[in-house]
Design an enzyme around this catalytic site. Structure first.
Site, PDB file in Angstrom:
ATOM      1  N   GLN A  27      15.634  -1.612  23.278  1.00 13.55           N
ATOM      2  CA  GLN A  27      15.307  -0.221  22.938  1.00 13.55           C
ATOM      3  C   GLN A  27      13.805   0.014  23.040  1.00 13.55           C
ATOM      4  O   GLN A  27      13.001  -0.858  22.748  1.00 13.55           O
ATOM      5  CB  GLN A  27      15.816   0.135  21.543  1.00 13.55           C
ATOM      6  CG  GLN A  27      15.106  -0.572  20.413  1.00 13.55           C
ATOM      7  CD  GLN A  27      15.736  -0.287  19.051  1.00 13.55           C
ATOM      8  OE1 GLN A  27      16.732   0.400  18.935  1.00 13.55           O
ATOM      9  NE2 GLN A  27      15.126  -0.824  18.005  1.00 13.55           N
TER      10      GLN A  27
ATOM     11  N   THR B 267       0.842  -1.205   0.000  1.00 16.20           N
ATOM     12  CA  THR B 267       0.000   0.000   0.000  1.00 16.20           C
ATOM     13  C   THR B 267       0.873   1.249   0.000  1.00 16.20           C
ATOM     14  O   THR B 267       0.623   2.190  -0.760  1.00 16.20           O
ATOM     15  CB  THR B 267      -0.935   0.001   1.224  1.00 16.20           C
ATOM     16  OG1 THR B 267      -1.745  -1.176   1.190  1.00 16.20           O
ATOM     17  CG2 THR B 267      -1.822   1.233   1.257  1.00 16.20           C
TER      18      THR B 267
ATOM     19  N   GLU C 217      12.576   2.872   9.357  1.00 18.55           N
ATOM     20  CA  GLU C 217      13.087   3.918   8.478  1.00 18.55           C
ATOM     21  C   GLU C 217      12.106   4.088   7.318  1.00 18.55           C
ATOM     22  O   GLU C 217      11.765   3.118   6.643  1.00 18.55           O
ATOM     23  CB  GLU C 217      14.474   3.546   7.955  1.00 18.55           C
ATOM     24  CG  GLU C 217      15.520   3.367   9.049  1.00 18.55           C
ATOM     25  CD  GLU C 217      15.598   1.965   9.627  1.00 18.55           C
ATOM     26  OE1 GLU C 217      15.190   1.001   8.959  1.00 18.55           O
ATOM     27  OE2 GLU C 217      16.055   1.838  10.773  1.00 18.55           O
TER      28      GLU C 217
ATOM     29  N   ALA D  45       4.311   1.241  -0.641  1.00 20.74           N
ATOM     30  CA  ALA D  45       5.271   1.152  -1.754  1.00 20.74           C
ATOM     31  C   ALA D  45       4.667   1.680  -3.051  1.00 20.74           C
ATOM     32  O   ALA D  45       5.344   2.354  -3.832  1.00 20.74           O
ATOM     33  CB  ALA D  45       5.733  -0.290  -1.927  1.00 20.74           C
TER      34      ALA D  45
END
Length: 186
Positions: free
Chosen positions: A176, A109, A133, A111
Protein backbone atom coordinates in the site's frame (compact mmCIF):
# COMPACT_ATOMS: atom_id res chain seq x y z
CA UNK A 1 11.38 -13.73 20.32
CA UNK A 2 13.81 -10.90 20.93
CA UNK A 3 13.49 -7.11 20.82
CA UNK A 4 15.95 -5.67 18.30
CA UNK A 5 18.41 -2.88 19.13
CA UNK A 6 19.50 0.21 17.19
CA UNK A 7 22.50 -1.50 15.56
CA UNK A 8 20.26 -4.23 14.06
CA UNK A 9 17.65 -1.68 12.92
CA UNK A 10 20.37 0.46 11.30
CA UNK A 11 21.90 -2.54 9.51
CA UNK A 12 18.52 -3.75 8.20
CA UNK A 13 17.53 -0.26 7.05
CA UNK A 14 20.81 0.47 5.28
CA UNK A 15 21.56 -2.98 3.84
CA UNK A 16 18.06 -4.38 3.20
CA UNK A 17 16.03 -1.17 2.85
CA UNK A 18 13.69 -2.19 5.69
CA UNK A 19 12.88 1.51 6.31
CA UNK A 20 13.00 4.17 3.57
CA UNK A 21 13.75 6.97 4.04
CA UNK A 22 15.80 6.09 7.11
CA UNK A 23 16.96 8.66 9.68
CA UNK A 24 20.01 7.36 11.57
CA UNK A 25 19.84 10.06 14.23
CA UNK A 26 17.04 10.73 16.68
CA UNK A 27 15.86 14.24 15.81
CA UNK A 28 14.04 16.00 18.62
CA UNK A 29 14.94 19.66 18.93
CA UNK A 30 11.89 21.83 18.25
CA UNK A 31 9.90 18.91 16.79
CA UNK A 32 8.07 15.80 17.95
CA UNK A 33 11.03 13.41 17.84
CA UNK A 34 11.65 10.91 15.06
CA UNK A 35 14.36 8.59 13.81
CA UNK A 36 16.43 5.79 15.31
CA UNK A 37 16.24 5.20 19.07
CA UNK A 38 17.87 2.61 21.34
CA UNK A 39 15.33 -0.17 20.77
CA UNK A 40 13.01 1.19 18.12
CA UNK A 41 12.36 3.65 15.36
CA UNK A 42 10.18 6.75 15.68
CA UNK A 43 8.12 7.09 12.51
CA UNK A 44 6.94 10.35 10.95
CA UNK A 45 3.47 11.23 9.77
CA UNK A 46 3.06 12.46 6.20
CA UNK A 47 1.19 15.56 4.97
CA UNK A 48 -1.93 13.72 3.79
CA UNK A 49 -4.84 13.11 6.15
CA UNK A 50 -8.37 11.77 5.94
CA UNK A 51 -10.50 13.37 8.66
CA UNK A 52 -13.78 11.74 9.63
CA UNK A 53 -16.84 13.93 9.15
CA UNK A 54 -20.58 13.73 9.67
CA UNK A 55 -21.38 16.27 6.95
CA UNK A 56 -22.91 13.57 4.74
CA UNK A 57 -24.78 11.79 7.59
CA UNK A 58 -23.20 8.44 6.69
CA UNK A 59 -22.57 5.45 8.92
CA UNK A 60 -19.09 4.03 9.43
CA UNK A 61 -19.25 0.40 8.30
CA UNK A 62 -15.94 -1.49 8.12
CA UNK A 63 -17.52 -3.99 5.68
CA UNK A 64 -18.81 -1.27 3.37
CA UNK A 65 -16.70 1.83 3.95
CA UNK A 66 -17.63 4.85 1.84
CA UNK A 67 -15.36 7.78 0.94
CA UNK A 68 -18.07 10.21 2.13
CA UNK A 69 -17.09 9.30 5.72
CA UNK A 70 -13.90 11.35 5.38
CA UNK A 71 -12.61 14.62 3.98
CA UNK A 72 -9.13 14.84 2.50
CA UNK A 73 -6.65 17.35 3.88
CA UNK A 74 -3.05 18.05 2.96
CA UNK A 75 -0.79 20.35 4.94
CA UNK A 76 1.95 20.81 7.52
CA UNK A 77 -0.51 20.90 10.44
CA UNK A 78 -3.73 18.91 10.58
CA UNK A 79 -6.42 19.97 13.04
CA UNK A 80 -8.34 16.92 14.25
CA UNK A 81 -11.72 18.10 15.58
CA UNK A 82 -12.70 17.46 19.20
CA UNK A 83 -13.67 13.85 19.93
CA UNK A 84 -12.90 12.96 16.33
CA UNK A 85 -10.67 10.70 14.31
CA UNK A 86 -8.28 10.91 11.36
CA UNK A 87 -6.23 8.62 9.19
CA UNK A 88 -2.73 9.42 7.99
CA UNK A 89 0.29 7.56 6.66
CA UNK A 90 3.94 7.28 7.44
CA UNK A 91 6.60 9.03 5.43
CA UNK A 92 8.60 5.82 5.76
CA UNK A 93 8.02 2.79 3.53
CA UNK A 94 8.64 -0.55 5.25
CA UNK A 95 9.86 -3.91 3.94
CA UNK A 96 9.54 -6.38 6.80
CA UNK A 97 11.83 -9.42 6.98
CA UNK A 98 10.11 -12.82 6.95
CA UNK A 99 11.00 -13.53 10.59
CA UNK A 100 10.23 -10.12 12.13
CA UNK A 101 7.00 -8.66 13.53
CA UNK A 102 6.82 -4.96 14.38
CA UNK A 103 4.56 -3.38 16.98
CA UNK A 104 3.82 0.33 16.96
CA UNK A 105 3.05 2.46 20.01
CA UNK A 106 1.95 6.09 20.14
CA UNK A 107 4.39 8.74 21.32
CA UNK A 108 3.97 10.10 24.84
CA UNK A 109 4.10 13.70 23.58
CA UNK A 110 0.77 13.16 21.80
CA UNK A 111 -0.69 10.77 24.41
CA UNK A 112 -0.22 13.42 27.11
CA UNK A 113 -2.38 15.72 24.97
CA UNK A 114 -5.20 13.17 24.69
CA UNK A 115 -4.22 12.08 21.19
CA UNK A 116 -4.14 8.32 20.84
CA UNK A 117 -2.32 6.68 17.93
CA UNK A 118 -3.15 3.14 16.84
CA UNK A 119 -1.34 1.06 14.25
CA UNK A 120 -1.83 -2.66 13.79
CA UNK A 121 1.28 -4.90 13.81
CA UNK A 122 3.53 -5.00 10.74
CA UNK A 123 3.46 -8.68 9.87
CA UNK A 124 6.44 -10.67 8.56
CA UNK A 125 6.76 -10.09 4.81
CA UNK A 126 4.63 -6.92 4.85
CA UNK A 127 5.69 -4.12 2.55
CA UNK A 128 4.24 -0.62 2.26
CA UNK A 129 3.49 2.69 3.90
CA UNK A 130 1.78 2.37 7.26
CA UNK A 131 -1.73 3.74 7.67
CA UNK A 132 -1.96 5.51 11.04
CA UNK A 133 -5.17 5.85 13.04
CA UNK A 134 -5.33 9.03 15.17
CA UNK A 135 -8.01 9.61 17.84
CA UNK A 136 -8.51 12.98 19.47
CA UNK A 137 -10.10 12.02 22.79
CA UNK A 138 -10.29 15.60 24.08
CA UNK A 139 -13.18 18.09 23.92
CA UNK A 140 -10.81 20.46 22.06
CA UNK A 141 -9.40 20.52 18.51
CA UNK A 142 -5.89 19.01 18.36
CA UNK A 143 -2.89 19.64 16.10
CA UNK A 144 -0.94 16.89 14.36
CA UNK A 145 2.38 18.02 12.89
CA UNK A 146 3.29 16.55 9.50
CA UNK A 147 6.89 15.46 8.87
CA UNK A 148 7.40 14.91 12.61
CA UNK A 149 7.24 11.89 14.92
CA UNK A 150 3.90 10.20 15.61
CA UNK A 151 4.72 6.72 16.99
CA UNK A 152 7.53 4.30 17.82
CA UNK A 153 8.04 0.96 16.08
CA UNK A 154 9.50 -1.98 18.03
CA UNK A 155 10.94 -4.90 16.06
CA UNK A 156 10.58 -8.45 17.38
CA UNK A 157 12.51 -11.24 15.68
CA UNK A 158 10.97 -14.71 15.92
CA UNK A 159 12.91 -17.74 17.06
CA UNK A 160 12.02 -19.34 13.74
CA UNK A 161 10.46 -18.26 10.44
CA UNK A 162 6.70 -18.51 10.08
CA UNK A 163 5.16 -20.90 7.53
CA UNK A 164 3.22 -18.16 5.74
CA UNK A 165 4.17 -14.49 5.54
CA UNK A 166 1.85 -11.57 4.84
CA UNK A 167 3.30 -11.44 1.33
CA UNK A 168 2.72 -15.19 0.82
CA UNK A 169 -0.97 -14.88 1.70
CA UNK A 170 -1.29 -11.79 -0.52
CA UNK A 171 -2.47 -9.60 2.34
CA UNK A 172 -5.04 -6.98 1.37
CA UNK A 173 -2.82 -4.08 2.41
CA UNK A 174 0.40 -5.43 0.84
CA UNK A 175 2.43 -2.75 -1.01
CA UNK A 176 0.00 0.00 0.00
CA UNK A 177 1.01 3.57 -0.69
CA UNK A 178 -0.77 6.60 0.64
CA UNK A 179 -3.62 6.28 3.13
CA UNK A 180 -5.50 3.04 2.64
CA UNK A 181 -9.14 2.87 3.73
CA UNK A 182 -10.66 -0.34 5.20
CA UNK A 183 -10.90 -3.27 2.81
CA UNK A 184 -12.90 -6.47 3.00
CA UNK A 185 -11.94 -9.12 0.46
CA UNK A 186 -14.92 -10.62 -1.36
Amino acid sequence: MGLKADNWIRKMALERKMIEPFCEANIGKGVVSYGLSSYGYDIRVGREFKIFTNVNSTVVDPKNFVEENVVDFEGDVCIVPANSFALARTIEYFKMPDDVLAICLGKSTYARCGIIVNVTPFEPGFEGHITIEISNTTPLPAKIYANEGIAQVLFLQGDEKCDTTYKDKKGKYQAQTGITLPRILK
